[in-house]
Design a protein around this motif. Structure first.
Motif: not given
Length: 373
Positions: A263-288
């Protein structure tokens, strides 16, 4: 005060009474090695995964090594895995006498590119070792198909994925066995070293129990096959028993931090910008760990130090580029995605007891740095 990627003190403040009671329980039990706490944790951790067996060992590295040996891996064999992992994954393979064979990773999720595995299989291949990295699972269906077709075993490296799920199946239940680490930073962390192997195979479990105790079984002082001294400590086991009851709460805490970052960083993504984690379909990510990417990573990390924020890189040096593994013969450029991402990835602070004020501090500082690059 400096903000770090991980800090156990907030958790300890919240759970201090229970942690110290766990220590007292062991010290007053009359048995300090392979006693009721280890047995109890093994039963409860196996049950959490819906499996029949769990063997506690002294650390996650030996969990992998002993599990490979229990699955029949040894000198002359090859084990297919990835280079974008903690070095212990590969050191454990090397420790069995087998040869690590690397495939590249996917740029989208940093996980094993399963499309490359078939081409890496040779007559010497014995095992596939997918690493459920950073908190989400590798796509296991193609690996299972390949393993069944070629008569291979699968060992899941779950050191970073306690409680993660893949199409409803929990990490550690999709191979022939799975290895876990309970190093303090882990999703389920002890207050020292620890590890475990889970399986539904009675034969693998029996081999694990021999291997962790010198190669002895029913008659102590008689070695049946050469083994190791690799026992889970009673104190750590009792602490882990208590924390296991709170594991699902820890997972939700980690996901809440991840949502706040998005929520706090999502608007800073895009080409050449910050890339946030991707959660694959069917996965429940636990963010180690909460791994992000940016082409100017090193500059960002350096500038964040002025905000008293010290970040981590998991991992800056792919295993195949380390001098300790030069003998494997991987030239620079042999794993191009792995090598490229190692120049860009870095981890934001992530643990379930991370105070919201520190989350806000990280978000604000990173926004400031990114908007003034």
């Amino acid at each position: 005060m400096t903000t770090y990627v991980w800090d156990y003190l907030p958790e300890y403040e919240n759970e201090r009474k229970d942690i110290l009671d766990a220590v007292e329980t062991v010290f007053s039990s009359g048995q300090l090695v392979l006693g009721a706490s280890v047995r109890g944790f093994e039963e409860e951790f196996a049950a959490y995964h819906g499996l029949g067996h769990c063997t506690g060992v002294d650390n996650g590295t030996n969990a992998i090594k002993l599990a490979l040996q229990a699955l029949g891996v040894g000198p002359g064999d090859e084990v297919i895995t990835v280079s974008n992992t903690a070095a212990p994954t590969v050191l454990a393979i090397d420790g069995t006498g087998a040869t690590p064979v690397f495939v590249d990773i996917r740029a989208e999720d940093y996980l094993m590119d399963t499309d490359q595995v078939a081409a890496a299989i040779t007559p010497r291949t014995k095992a596939l070792l997918p690493v459920h990295l950073y908190g989400q699972c590798v796509d296991m269906a193609p690996l299972r198909e390949l393993a069944d077709r070629h008569g291979l075993v699968i060992l899941e490296d779950c050191a970073q994925s306690h409680g993660a799920r893949h199409h409803g199946r929990i990490a550690g239940t999709m191979g022939d066995a799975a290895a876990f680490s309970f190093y303090p930073t882990k999703v389920l962390g002890a207050y020292g070293d620890g590890g475990a192997v889970v399986t539904d195979s009675e034969a693998v479990d029996a081999a694990m129990r021999r291997l962790r105790y010198y190669g002895m079984e029913k008659v102590y002082y008689v070695v049946q096959t050469p083994g190791h001294n690799s026992r889970l400590d009673e104190v750590q086991a009792e602490i882990l028993r208590r924390k296991l009851t709170r594991l699902d709460t820890y997972l939700e805490g980690r996901r809440a931090v991840a949502r706040r970052y998005e929520e706090g960083l999502g608007d800073l993504t895009g080409p050449g910008g910050l890339v946030l984690p991707t959660v694959n379909p069917g996965n429940d990510h636990v963010y180690y760990v909460y791994v992000v990417r940016h082409p100017r990573r090193d500059e960002i990390i350096e500038r964040l130090k002025s905000h008293d924020i010290s970040l981590n890189i998991s991992y800056p040096w792919p295993v195949h580029t380390m001098t300790g593994f030069e003998h494997l013969g991987y030239a620079k450029g042999s794993l191009p995605v792995t090598e490229a991402l190692a120049e860009e990835i870095f981890s934001l602070p992530m643990y379930p007891s991370l105070p919201e004020a520190l989350q806000d501090k990280v978000i604000a500082a990173l926004r400031d740095v990114l908007t003034t690059l």
